[in-house]
Motif scaffolding. Structure first.
Motif, PDB file in Angstrom:
ATOM      1  N   GLU A   9      -7.013   9.690  -6.340  1.00  0.00           N
ATOM      2  CA  GLU A   9      -6.227   9.067  -5.271  1.00  0.00           C
ATOM      3  C   GLU A   9      -5.547   7.787  -5.771  1.00  0.00           C
ATOM      4  O   GLU A   9      -4.367   7.551  -5.521  1.00  0.00           O
ATOM      5  CB  GLU A   9      -7.125   8.742  -4.074  1.00  0.00           C
ATOM      6  CG  GLU A   9      -6.383   8.126  -2.909  1.00  0.00           C
ATOM      7  CD  GLU A   9      -7.293   7.839  -1.732  1.00  0.00           C
ATOM      8  OE1 GLU A   9      -7.120   6.774  -1.113  1.00  0.00           O
ATOM      9  OE2 GLU A   9      -8.174   8.691  -1.432  1.00  0.00           O
ATOM     10  N   TRP A  10      -6.288   6.981  -6.532  1.00  0.00           N
ATOM     11  CA  TRP A  10      -5.719   5.741  -7.047  1.00  0.00           C
ATOM     12  C   TRP A  10      -4.685   5.996  -8.148  1.00  0.00           C
ATOM     13  O   TRP A  10      -3.708   5.261  -8.270  1.00  0.00           O
ATOM     14  CB  TRP A  10      -6.815   4.780  -7.522  1.00  0.00           C
ATOM     15  CG  TRP A  10      -7.267   3.932  -6.375  1.00  0.00           C
ATOM     16  CD1 TRP A  10      -8.374   4.096  -5.608  1.00  0.00           C
ATOM     17  CD2 TRP A  10      -6.559   2.812  -5.836  1.00  0.00           C
ATOM     18  NE1 TRP A  10      -8.419   3.135  -4.631  1.00  0.00           N
ATOM     19  CE2 TRP A  10      -7.315   2.331  -4.749  1.00  0.00           C
ATOM     20  CE3 TRP A  10      -5.376   2.157  -6.164  1.00  0.00           C
ATOM     21  CZ2 TRP A  10      -6.921   1.234  -3.986  1.00  0.00           C
ATOM     22  CZ3 TRP A  10      -4.993   1.059  -5.413  1.00  0.00           C
ATOM     23  CH2 TRP A  10      -5.746   0.613  -4.334  1.00  0.00           C
ATOM     24  N   ARG A  13      -1.626   6.650  -6.206  1.00  0.00           N
ATOM     25  CA  ARG A  13      -1.106   5.402  -5.643  1.00  0.00           C
ATOM     26  C   ARG A  13      -0.394   4.574  -6.720  1.00  0.00           C
ATOM     27  O   ARG A  13       0.673   4.021  -6.473  1.00  0.00           O
ATOM     28  CB  ARG A  13      -2.237   4.574  -5.036  1.00  0.00           C
ATOM     29  CG  ARG A  13      -2.737   5.093  -3.725  1.00  0.00           C
ATOM     30  CD  ARG A  13      -3.844   4.210  -3.192  1.00  0.00           C
ATOM     31  NE  ARG A  13      -4.380   4.749  -1.958  1.00  0.00           N
ATOM     32  CZ  ARG A  13      -5.485   4.314  -1.383  1.00  0.00           C
ATOM     33  NH1 ARG A  13      -6.182   3.332  -1.919  1.00  0.00           N
ATOM     34  NH2 ARG A  13      -5.906   4.855  -0.262  1.00  0.00           N
ATOM     35  N   LYS A  16       2.952   5.965  -7.506  1.00  0.00           N
ATOM     36  CA  LYS A  16       3.905   5.607  -6.443  1.00  0.00           C
ATOM     37  C   LYS A  16       4.314   4.147  -6.557  1.00  0.00           C
ATOM     38  O   LYS A  16       5.488   3.812  -6.374  1.00  0.00           O
ATOM     39  CB  LYS A  16       3.304   5.902  -5.071  1.00  0.00           C
ATOM     40  CG  LYS A  16       3.186   7.383  -4.774  1.00  0.00           C
ATOM     41  CD  LYS A  16       2.525   7.620  -3.428  1.00  0.00           C
ATOM     42  CE  LYS A  16       2.320   9.112  -3.197  1.00  0.00           C
ATOM     43  NZ  LYS A  16       1.611   9.394  -1.943  1.00  0.00           N
ATOM     44  N   CYS A  28       1.858  -3.581  -1.919  1.00  0.00           N
ATOM     45  CA  CYS A  28       0.581  -3.589  -1.194  1.00  0.00           C
ATOM     46  C   CYS A  28       0.803  -3.829   0.295  1.00  0.00           C
ATOM     47  O   CYS A  28       0.192  -3.165   1.142  1.00  0.00           O
ATOM     48  CB  CYS A  28      -0.353  -4.648  -1.779  1.00  0.00           C
ATOM     49  SG  CYS A  28      -1.034  -4.168  -3.377  1.00  0.00           S
ATOM     50  N   ASN A  31       2.227  -0.731   1.916  1.00  0.00           N
ATOM     51  CA  ASN A  31       1.364   0.456   1.883  1.00  0.00           C
ATOM     52  C   ASN A  31      -0.049   0.196   2.387  1.00  0.00           C
ATOM     53  O   ASN A  31      -0.942   1.021   2.186  1.00  0.00           O
ATOM     54  CB  ASN A  31       1.328   1.027   0.466  1.00  0.00           C
ATOM     55  CG  ASN A  31       2.666   1.618   0.091  1.00  0.00           C
ATOM     56  OD1 ASN A  31       2.966   2.750   0.436  1.00  0.00           O
ATOM     57  ND2 ASN A  31       3.495   0.840  -0.595  1.00  0.00           N
ATOM     58  N   VAL A  33      -2.437  -1.776   1.384  1.00  0.00           N
ATOM     59  CA  VAL A  33      -3.417  -1.787   0.299  1.00  0.00           C
ATOM     60  C   VAL A  33      -3.693  -3.242  -0.058  1.00  0.00           C
ATOM     61  O   VAL A  33      -2.771  -4.067  -0.092  1.00  0.00           O
ATOM     62  CB  VAL A  33      -2.879  -1.024  -0.937  1.00  0.00           C
ATOM     63  CG1 VAL A  33      -3.805  -1.161  -2.126  1.00  0.00           C
ATOM     64  CG2 VAL A  33      -2.662   0.439  -0.602  1.00  0.00           C
TER      65      VAL A  33
END
Length: 108
Positions: A9-10, A13, A16, A28, A31, A33
């Protein structure tokens, strides 16, 4: 979520984030995060990739004596340190060369 799933998943991310062209802070915020999480995973994934990178391969070269003797007169090594250039030929004095290199490095 398993560690492998979390890592995957990271990795997505981070892909992206890099494709976005945004700063870490802006990405961040957009998104949802936390900045410290992004920095943590960037470093973690970068370090893992560096460790798993393939080691360099060395190739051995053999030269027969006849080739070595015929080319011995034209063999030389060019060393550039700053603006200085040193040509080293067979039969050089290694300790003298080391002294010269040390001196040139201290001047640069």
């Amino acid at each position: 979520m398993s560690r492998a799933e979390l890592r995957k998943e990271w990795e997505l991310r981070i892909d992206k984030f890099r494709a976005s062209g945004q700063t870490q802070s802006k990405w961040c915020a957009d998104n949802n995060v936390k900045l410290h999480q992004l920095k943590y995973w960037l470093k973690k994934i970068e370090n893992t990739n560096r460790i798993s990178a393939p080691s360099p391969k060395w190739v051995s070269i053999t030269m027969n004596e006849q080739d070595a003797e015929s080319k011995n007169t034209s063999l030389s090594l060019q060393i550039n340190i700053g603006q200085a250039s040193i040509e080293v030929k067979p039969g050089f004095d290694p300790s003298f060369l080391a002294d010269v290199v040390r001196t040139l490095r201290s001047l640069c």
